[in-house]
Design an enzyme around this catalytic site. Structure first.
Site, PDB file in Angstrom:
ATOM      1  N   SER A   6       0.617  -0.963  -0.032  1.00  0.00           N
ATOM      2  CA  SER A   6       0.148   0.246  -0.445  1.00  0.00           C
ATOM      3  C   SER A   6       0.881   0.975  -0.258  1.00  0.00           C
ATOM      4  O   SER A   6       1.512   1.598   0.666  1.00  0.00           O
ATOM      5  CB  SER A   6      -0.898   0.545   1.473  1.00  0.00           C
ATOM      6  OG  SER A   6      -1.658   1.027   1.705  1.00  0.00           O
ATOM      7  N   HIS A  31      -1.656  -1.023  -4.728  1.00  0.00           N
ATOM      8  CA  HIS A  31      -2.444  -0.756  -3.727  1.00  0.00           C
ATOM      9  C   HIS A  31      -2.356   0.835  -3.542  1.00  0.00           C
ATOM     10  O   HIS A  31      -2.020   1.243  -2.938  1.00  0.00           O
ATOM     11  CB  HIS A  31      -2.983  -1.770  -2.005  1.00  0.00           C
ATOM     12  CG  HIS A  31      -3.541  -1.124  -1.686  1.00  0.00           C
ATOM     13  ND1 HIS A  31      -4.832  -2.103  -2.800  1.00  0.00           N
ATOM     14  CD2 HIS A  31      -4.727  -0.507  -0.439  1.00  0.00           C
ATOM     15  CE1 HIS A  31      -6.826  -1.593  -1.194  1.00  0.00           C
ATOM     16  NE2 HIS A  31      -5.887  -0.966  -0.159  1.00  0.00           N
ATOM     17  N   ASP A  33      -4.049   3.717  -2.256  1.00  0.00           N
ATOM     18  CA  ASP A  33      -5.774   4.451  -1.391  1.00  0.00           C
ATOM     19  C   ASP A  33      -5.974   6.111  -1.384  1.00  0.00           C
ATOM     20  O   ASP A  33      -5.049   6.596  -1.280  1.00  0.00           O
ATOM     21  CB  ASP A  33      -5.531   4.465   0.815  1.00  0.00           C
ATOM     22  CG  ASP A  33      -4.680   2.793   0.732  1.00  0.00           C
ATOM     23  OD1 ASP A  33      -3.823   2.262   0.948  1.00  0.00           O
ATOM     24  OD2 ASP A  33      -5.938   1.929   0.376  1.00  0.00           O
ATOM     25  N   MET A  35      -8.116   8.177  -0.661  1.00  0.00           N
ATOM     26  CA  MET A  35      -9.470   9.080   0.442  1.00  0.00           C
ATOM     27  C   MET A  35     -10.123  11.053   0.905  1.00  0.00           C
ATOM     28  O   MET A  35      -9.046  11.627  -0.241  1.00  0.00           O
ATOM     29  CB  MET A  35      -8.560   8.930   1.889  1.00  0.00           C
ATOM     30  CG  MET A  35      -7.817   7.679   2.421  1.00  0.00           C
ATOM     31  SD  MET A  35      -6.434   7.389   3.524  1.00  0.00           S
ATOM     32  CE  MET A  35      -6.384   6.101   4.371  1.00  0.00           C
ATOM     33  N   HIS A  64      -8.312   1.492  -4.303  1.00  0.00           N
ATOM     34  CA  HIS A  64      -8.928   1.239  -3.071  1.00  0.00           C
ATOM     35  C   HIS A  64     -10.269   3.371  -2.462  1.00  0.00           C
ATOM     36  O   HIS A  64      -9.763   3.749  -2.381  1.00  0.00           O
ATOM     37  CB  HIS A  64      -8.256   1.221  -1.580  1.00  0.00           C
ATOM     38  CG  HIS A  64      -9.471   1.083  -0.957  1.00  0.00           C
ATOM     39  ND1 HIS A  64      -8.948   0.503   0.588  1.00  0.00           N
ATOM     40  CD2 HIS A  64     -10.834   0.962   0.124  1.00  0.00           C
ATOM     41  CE1 HIS A  64     -10.283   0.487   1.362  1.00  0.00           C
ATOM     42  NE2 HIS A  64     -10.400   0.839   0.660  1.00  0.00           N
ATOM     43  N   MET A  66     -12.139   5.608  -0.506  1.00  0.00           N
ATOM     44  CA  MET A  66     -12.541   5.636   0.486  1.00  0.00           C
ATOM     45  C   MET A  66     -13.391   6.813   0.366  1.00  0.00           C
ATOM     46  O   MET A  66     -13.312   7.983   0.970  1.00  0.00           O
ATOM     47  CB  MET A  66     -11.812   5.160   1.401  1.00  0.00           C
ATOM     48  CG  MET A  66     -11.121   3.594   1.917  1.00  0.00           C
ATOM     49  SD  MET A  66      -9.590   3.866   2.456  1.00  0.00           S
ATOM     50  CE  MET A  66      -8.530   3.705   1.657  1.00  0.00           C
ATOM     51  N   MET A 135     -11.842  -5.562   5.217  1.00  0.00           N
ATOM     52  CA  MET A 135     -10.722  -3.916   6.062  1.00  0.00           C
ATOM     53  C   MET A 135     -10.616  -5.350   7.448  1.00  0.00           C
ATOM     54  O   MET A 135     -12.068  -5.196   8.274  1.00  0.00           O
ATOM     55  CB  MET A 135     -11.617  -2.547   6.422  1.00  0.00           C
ATOM     56  CG  MET A 135     -11.949  -1.999   5.226  1.00  0.00           C
ATOM     57  SD  MET A 135     -10.651  -1.506   4.453  1.00  0.00           S
ATOM     58  CE  MET A 135      -9.761  -0.721   5.461  1.00  0.00           C
ATOM     59  N   GLY A 140      -8.937   4.956   7.290  1.00  0.00           N
ATOM     60  CA  GLY A 140      -8.684   5.726   7.190  1.00  0.00           C
ATOM     61  C   GLY A 140      -7.302   6.390   7.342  1.00  0.00           C
ATOM     62  O   GLY A 140      -6.436   7.682   7.154  1.00  0.00           O
ATOM     63  N   GLY A 142      -2.536   4.486   8.462  1.00  0.00           N
ATOM     64  CA  GLY A 142      -1.610   3.427   7.678  1.00  0.00           C
ATOM     65  C   GLY A 142      -1.230   2.788   9.135  1.00  0.00           C
ATOM     66  O   GLY A 142      -1.861   4.232  10.095  1.00  0.00           O
ATOM     67  N   GLY A 143      -1.077   1.854   9.961  1.00  0.00           N
ATOM     68  CA  GLY A 143      -0.262   2.150  10.833  1.00  0.00           C
ATOM     69  C   GLY A 143      -0.848   1.443  12.279  1.00  0.00           C
ATOM     70  O   GLY A 143      -0.072   1.141  13.430  1.00  0.00           O
ATOM     71  N   ASP A 173      -6.575  -5.605   3.923  1.00  0.00           N
ATOM     72  CA  ASP A 173      -6.174  -4.507   3.701  1.00  0.00           C
ATOM     73  C   ASP A 173      -6.024  -4.239   5.738  1.00  0.00           C
ATOM     74  O   ASP A 173      -7.022  -3.905   5.808  1.00  0.00           O
ATOM     75  CB  ASP A 173      -7.224  -3.931   3.360  1.00  0.00           C
ATOM     76  CG  ASP A 173      -6.466  -2.801   3.782  1.00  0.00           C
ATOM     77  OD1 ASP A 173      -7.545  -1.552   2.176  1.00  0.00           O
ATOM     78  OD2 ASP A 173      -5.167  -2.040   3.123  1.00  0.00           O
ATOM     79  N   GLY A 195       1.290  -2.137   4.311  1.00  0.00           N
ATOM     80  CA  GLY A 195       1.710  -0.939   4.696  1.00  0.00           C
ATOM     81  C   GLY A 195       2.893  -0.560   5.032  1.00  0.00           C
ATOM     82  O   GLY A 195       3.599  -1.175   4.248  1.00  0.00           O
TER      83      GLY A 195
HETATM   84  C1  DX5 Z   1      -5.917   2.326   5.418  1.00  0.00           C
HETATM   85  C2  DX5 Z   1      -5.780   2.088   4.175  1.00  0.00           C
HETATM   86  C3  DX5 Z   1      -5.142   0.771   4.259  1.00  0.00           C
HETATM   87  C4  DX5 Z   1      -3.748   0.896   4.565  1.00  0.00           C
HETATM   88  C5  DX5 Z   1      -2.421   0.022   5.190  1.00  0.00           C
HETATM   89  O1  DX5 Z   1      -7.731   2.887   5.305  1.00  0.00           O
HETATM   90  O2  DX5 Z   1      -7.313   0.892   3.539  1.00  0.00           O
HETATM   91  O3  DX5 Z   1      -4.475   0.078   3.156  1.00  0.00           O
HETATM   92  O4  DX5 Z   1      -2.745   1.929   4.431  1.00  0.00           O
HETATM   93  O5  DX5 Z   1      -1.528   0.453   5.977  1.00  0.00           O
HETATM   94  P1  DX5 Z   1      -1.525  -0.535   7.284  1.00  0.00           P
HETATM   95  O6  DX5 Z   1       0.049  -1.960   6.089  1.00  0.00           O
HETATM   96  O7  DX5 Z   1       0.116  -0.307   7.349  1.00  0.00           O
HETATM   97  O8  DX5 Z   1      -1.958  -0.900   8.406  1.00  0.00           O
HETATM   98 ZN    ZN Z   2      -6.699  -0.031   1.417  1.00  0.00          ZN
END
Ligand code: DX5
Ligand code: ZN
Length: 221
Positions: A6, A31, A33, A35, A64, A66, A135, A140, A142-143, A173, A195
Site C-alpha cells: 500500500s 494498492h 488508497d 481518501m 481503493h 474510500m 477491512m 483512514g 495506515g499503521g 487490508d 503498508g
Molecule cells: C487504510 C487503508 C490501508 C492502509 C494499510 O484505510 O485502506 O490500505 O494503507 O496500511 P497498514 O498495512 O500500515 O495497516
Molecule cells: Zn486500502
C-alpha cells in the site's frame, strides 16, 4: 498468493522512486488508497498522482476508493491507469450502479466491507465482483493494529465462494504483517495489502519475498 504493497505507507516525497521499488521487489499489485476527508477522516492523493506513476510499472493498480462520491471519480481514475476499482458496500443502494459502471470501463471491480459492517451486506453482490476486500482495520490511516475479530468474515467469504462456485479474490487490508498475513491466509485470504509492515523495513524487497515465502503453504487452501 498476491502481495499488494500500500503506497500510503511510502515516502510521499519520493512516490515515483517508491513505485519503482515496488516493481523491483516483484510485488503483484500496487494498492492505492484514495481518501476524500469525508468517507474517512483523512486525505491522500488523486488521479493525477496515479497518472504519473502509471508508466513506471506494469503491475496492476488496485485503487481503493474510500470516498463518499466515487461516482465522480471512476472515469478520472480509469483514464489515469487504474486496473481495479474498489468501492465500499456501505454506499448501500449505490453499489449496483457503481459495479456496473466500473465494469463498463473495462476494469476489475472490488467491494470493501468495513469492520462494523456485517459480511452479509456483501452477499447480494458476490456473483458480480472480482475482489471482496475485508477491512481488517477501520479505514483512514495506515499503521493501525490488526482487528482479529475480522477473521471469521474471511472464513465466511471462503465458504460462500466454495458453496456458490464463485471466483472472487478474498483481499485483506489493514495491519497486515508477517504474522497476521499467515492468520488471514489460513482463513482463506489470497490478496494481502500491506503498508507499514513492508515500507517500514529497510530491506523492502526481502520483506516482500519473506511474506511470499510465509504464504506459500496456504496457496491452495
Ligand atoms: C487504510 C487503508 C490501508 C492502509 C494499510 O484505510 O485502506 O490500505 O494503507 O496500511 P497498514 O498495512 O500500515 O495497516
Ligand atoms: Zn486500502
Amino acid at each position: 498468493m498476491i502481495i499488494a504493497p500500500s503506497l500510503l505507507a511510502a515516502n510521499f516525497g519520493r512516490l515515483a522512486a517508491e513505485t519503482v521499488r515496488v516493481d523491483n521487489a516483484r510485488a503483484d499489485w500496487l494498492h492505492l488508497d484514495i481518501m476524500d476527508g469525508h468517507f474517512v477522516p483523512n486525505l491522500s492523493f488523486g488521479p493525477e498522482v496515479v497518472r504519473v506513476l502509471r508508466p513506471l510499472t506494469r503491475i496492476p493498480f488496485d485503487v481503493h476508493l474510500m470516498c463518499s462520491r466515487p461516482e465522480v471519480l471512476l472515469i478520472p481514475f480509469a483514464e489515469a491507469g487504474a486496473s481495479h476499482i474498489i468501492v465500499h458496500v456501505e454506499l448501500a443502494d449505490r453499489v449496483t450502479p457503481l459495479i456496473w459502471k466500473i465494469k463498463s470501463l473495462g476494469l476489475k471491480v472490488g467491494l470493501a466491507v468495513n469492520p462494523p459492517t456485517a459480511i452479509a451486506a456483501a452477499q447480494p453482490f458476490l456473483d458480480q465482483i472480482d475482489q471482496l476486500l475485508i477491512m481488517t482495520v477501520n479505514p483512514g490511516f495506515g499503521g493501525q493494529p490488526f482487528i482479529s475479530e475480522m477473521v471469521p468474515k474471511i472464513q465466511q467469504a471462503r465458504a460462500w465462494r466454495q458453496e456458490k462456485n464463485l471466483r472472487y479474490h478474498i483481499e485483506v487490508d489493514g495491519g497486515i504483517n508477517f504474522k497476521t498475513a499467515v492468520e488471514c491466509a489460513r482463513a482463506g485470504a489470497g490478496v494481502f495489502v500491506s503498508g507499514s509492515a513492508l515500507f517500514g523495513r529497510r530491506q523492502f524487497t526481502r520483506a516482500v519475498r519473506t511474506m511470499r515465502d510465509l504464504l506459500q503453504p496456504f496457496k491452495n487452501l
